[in-house]
Design a protein around this motif. Structure first.
Motif: not given
Length: 180
Positions: A136-159
């Motif tokens: 539960x804690x991993x799933x909840x934390x990764x929802x937060x991490x995912x929203x952090x990355x997407x919400x701030x438009x992190x650079x995503x490698x293409x390769x």
């Protein structure tokens, strides 16, 4: 292109963390504890949960990096990780992990839907309370991490090789060691 200024063009969460190092350190410490600290779940199982949640949330950077980390912590088995992301019900995992992935799936949607029957099914499949807690804690934390990355438009490698290198680094060195 990140929505905020970052000190240098570092992909993903690391670039965002560089913009606010004190927060970044705490987030890395959390990831290290959740994915590498003491747990009845192996690092490979925990990375599978992280990859699955990130995939279900549609976060490209976290999906790519944790898919690779999960593969590297499971003997290089990318097919296993892809099978889990596609459908945990048919993936070649044991019943214990399958039950835990069902719980993780509920956490990423509406965590209030996790019920006693879900925990009972996980226990019946061999999970203990600590494994349920960690899932539960991993799933909840990764929802937060995912929203952090997407919400701030992190650079995503293409390769895809970039993700493999990130995943290999995480599998070998964890979350506290700086990337070379």
């Amino acid at each position: 292109m990140p929505h905020i200024e970052i000190p240098e063009p570092i992909p993903g969460i690391r670039g965002l963390m560089a913009a606010k190092p004190a927060s970044g350190l705490k987030l890395n410490e959390l990831a290290e504890q959740l994915l590498r600290g003491p747990s009845p779940l192996t690092p490979g199982e925990r990375e599978l949960i992280a990859a699955y949640v990130s995939h279900r949330n549609g976060t490209r950077y976290c999906t790519g990096s944790h898919t690779a980390a999960a593969a590297h912590t499971n003997g290089g088995d990318y097919e296993l990780v892809e099978a889990v992301k596609k459908d945990p019900e048919t993936a070649p995992v044991d019943d214990r992990l399958r039950a835990l992935l069902r719980i993780a799936d509920k956490v990423l949607g509406d965590a209030r839907t996790v019920g006693p029957e879900d925990v009972a099914a996980a226990r019946e499949a061999g999970a203990d309370d600590e494994a349920v807690h960690d899932t539960v804690l991993i799933a909840a934390a990764f929802c937060m991490f995912n929203r952090y990355v997407d919400g701030l438009g992190a650079i995503v490698p293409e390769d895809p090789a970039a993700f493999d290198a990130i995943g290999s680094h995480l599998a070998v060195r964890g979350y506290l060691a700086p990337r070379q």
